[in-house]
Design an enzyme around this catalytic site. Structure first.
Site, short mmCIF file in Angstrom:
data_model
loop_
_atom_site.label_atom_id
_atom_site.label_comp_id
_atom_site.label_asym_id
_atom_site.label_seq_id
_atom_site.Cartn_x
_atom_site.Cartn_y
_atom_site.Cartn_z
N LYS A 200 0.86 -1.18 0.00
CA LYS A 200 0.00 0.00 0.00
C LYS A 200 0.89 1.23 0.00
O LYS A 200 1.65 1.47 0.94
CB LYS A 200 -0.92 0.00 1.22
CG LYS A 200 -1.80 1.24 1.24
CD LYS A 200 -2.87 1.19 2.32
CE LYS A 200 -3.70 2.45 2.29
NZ LYS A 200 -4.69 2.50 3.38
N LYS A 252 -2.21 -1.75 -3.88
CA LYS A 252 -3.02 -0.55 -3.93
C LYS A 252 -2.15 0.69 -4.04
O LYS A 252 -1.19 0.78 -3.28
CB LYS A 252 -3.84 -0.51 -2.64
CG LYS A 252 -4.62 0.74 -2.43
CD LYS A 252 -5.37 0.65 -1.14
CE LYS A 252 -6.08 1.97 -0.96
NZ LYS A 252 -6.40 2.25 0.38
N TYR A 317 -14.81 0.94 -7.50
CA TYR A 317 -16.08 1.66 -7.38
C TYR A 317 -16.93 1.47 -8.63
O TYR A 317 -18.10 1.84 -8.65
CB TYR A 317 -15.82 3.15 -7.10
CG TYR A 317 -14.98 3.35 -5.84
CD1 TYR A 317 -15.57 3.32 -4.58
CD2 TYR A 317 -13.59 3.51 -5.92
CE1 TYR A 317 -14.81 3.46 -3.43
CE2 TYR A 317 -12.82 3.65 -4.78
CZ TYR A 317 -13.42 3.63 -3.54
OH TYR A 317 -12.66 3.75 -2.41
C1 PBG Z 1 -7.36 3.56 5.02
C2 PBG Z 1 -7.74 3.46 3.58
C3 PBG Z 1 -7.57 4.44 2.60
C4 PBG Z 1 -8.10 3.91 1.43
C5 PBG Z 1 -8.58 2.63 1.73
N1 PBG Z 1 -8.31 2.37 3.07
C6 PBG Z 1 -7.07 5.83 2.69
C7 PBG Z 1 -5.66 6.08 3.01
O1 PBG Z 1 -4.83 5.19 3.15
O2 PBG Z 1 -5.35 7.28 3.14
C8 PBG Z 1 -8.15 4.61 0.10
C9 PBG Z 1 -9.12 4.06 -0.88
C10 PBG Z 1 -9.33 4.91 -2.07
O3 PBG Z 1 -8.65 5.93 -2.29
O4 PBG Z 1 -10.23 4.55 -2.83
N2 PBG Z 1 -8.45 3.27 5.86
#
Ligand code: PBG
Length: 329
Positions: A200, A252, A317
């Site tokens: 991530k 991600k 989405y």
């Molecule tokens: C953290 C989380 C995030 C997203 C999913 N889980 C935000 C972040 O890490 O700042 C982002 C998902 C997206 O941008 O669609 N709870």
């Protein structure tokens, strides 16, 4: 003697049936996981400006939207909670409460759909903390790893109790998967699966999500999320999560990180998911709305590319729109 090429790849592109027959990648509605938002204090669904077509849901509208997704063959939903600002605190304590907005949403979907729809849930504190970080912070604002893990453990157990089939730690604390697995097992939730956000990145593509959850974050997450410059580090993150007991690993964002996805998919012994994040969605939706690109085709092309690179599941989405298109074909 002909001097023309004998090897003619175009033969296999000559008509739609031939192209379909030789297609190496095919999307299916059941590949998709739909991320959804449930917000406290709403009387009707609240559109998210930067994500046209995406809403913060009430409990009622959430259930209707889950049903719509299931009818198109999208059978996994990933829930995010948006608490009242007045319920946020330094440790995100409302996330542990049975009557907190996220656990209520999980329970409502599980009660209505049983095992026909899998309820996945975000296991992270950032939506619930008043500083907006994914963990607890010290006086200087540093996010503390080991002090955060017990909160994730309690959160995951509360989510399992509410009925989650899959918990998904997204906070990027070291050791979070092992901690959560042990806590779930101790509490008797040995069947609850873990989808680990393994690779991530600290990405600007999460921008619209921050609006979607009313994020309180000032600053950034670069001391816990990964540097976009790195690939090797993601292999380590995925390996650690698998050793710690992850049932799925995830990459991600998706499209800007297909190399990472491909490298992890090549050797992962567990399913590999990819998350097409809010900014990826927003860019396609915005260009589509302006008529600058053909939205449907760009949507399907990017999802196909994500699957081709190695994703077994795609969080998007666009899940319902894409599934509907596939079902019409
Ligand atoms: C953290 C989380 C995030 C997203 C999913 N889980 C935000 C972040 O890490 O700042 C982002 C998902 C997206 O941008 O669609 N709870």
């Amino acid at each position: 003697m002909s001097t023309f090429p004998q090897r003619r790849p175009r033969r296999l592109r000559q008509n739609p049936v031939m192209r379909e027959v030789v297609a190496e990648t095919a999307l299916r509605p059941q590949d998709f996981i739909l991320p959804m938002f449930i917000a406290d204090g709403l009387t009707e669904p609240n559109p998210i400006t930067s994500m046209p077509g995406v809403y913060q849901h009430t409990e009622d509208s959430l259930l209707r939207a889950v049903e719509e997704a299931a009818n198109e063959g999208v059978r996994v939903v990933d829930l995010f909670g948006v608490p009242l600002d007045s319920d946020k605190d330094a440790t995100g304590s409302v996330s542990l409460k049975e009557d907190g907005i996220l656990n209520r949403g999980v329970a409502a979907v599980r009660q209505r759909f049983g095992d026909d729809v899998l309820v996945m849930v975000d296991t992270c504190l950032d939506e619930f903390t008043d500083h907006g970080h994914c963990g607890v912070v010290d006086d200087s604002g540093h996010v503390l790893n080991d002090e955060t893990l017990p909160l994730y453990e309690q959160m995951a157990v509360a989510q399992a109790r509410a009925g989650a089939h899959i918990v998904s730690p997204s906070g990027m604390m070291d050791g979070q998967v092992a901690a959560i697995r042990a806590a779930l097992d101790d509490a008797g939730y040995t069947d609850v699966a873990i989808m680990a956000y393994s690779a991530k990145y600290a990405s600007a593509f999460y921008g619209p999500f921050r609006e979607a959850v009313g994020s309180s974050l000032q600053g950034d997450r670069r001391t816990y999320q990964q540097n976009p410059a790195n690939l090797r580090e993601s292999l380590l993150e995925a390996q650690l999560d698998i050793e710690e007991g992850a049932d799925f690993v995830m990459v991600k964002p998706a499209l800007p990180y297909l190399d990472v996805l491909s490298a992890i998919a090549e050797s992962s012994p567990v399913p590999v998911a990819a998350y097409q994040v809010s900014g990826e969605y927003a860019m396609i939706a915005a260009a589509g709305a302006n008529g600058w690109v053909d939205q449907e085709r760009v949507m399907m092309e990017s999802l196909t590319a994500i699957k081709r690179a190695g994703a077994d599941q795609i969080l998007t989405y666009f899940a319902v729109d894409a599934a509907r298109l596939l079902n019409q074909r």
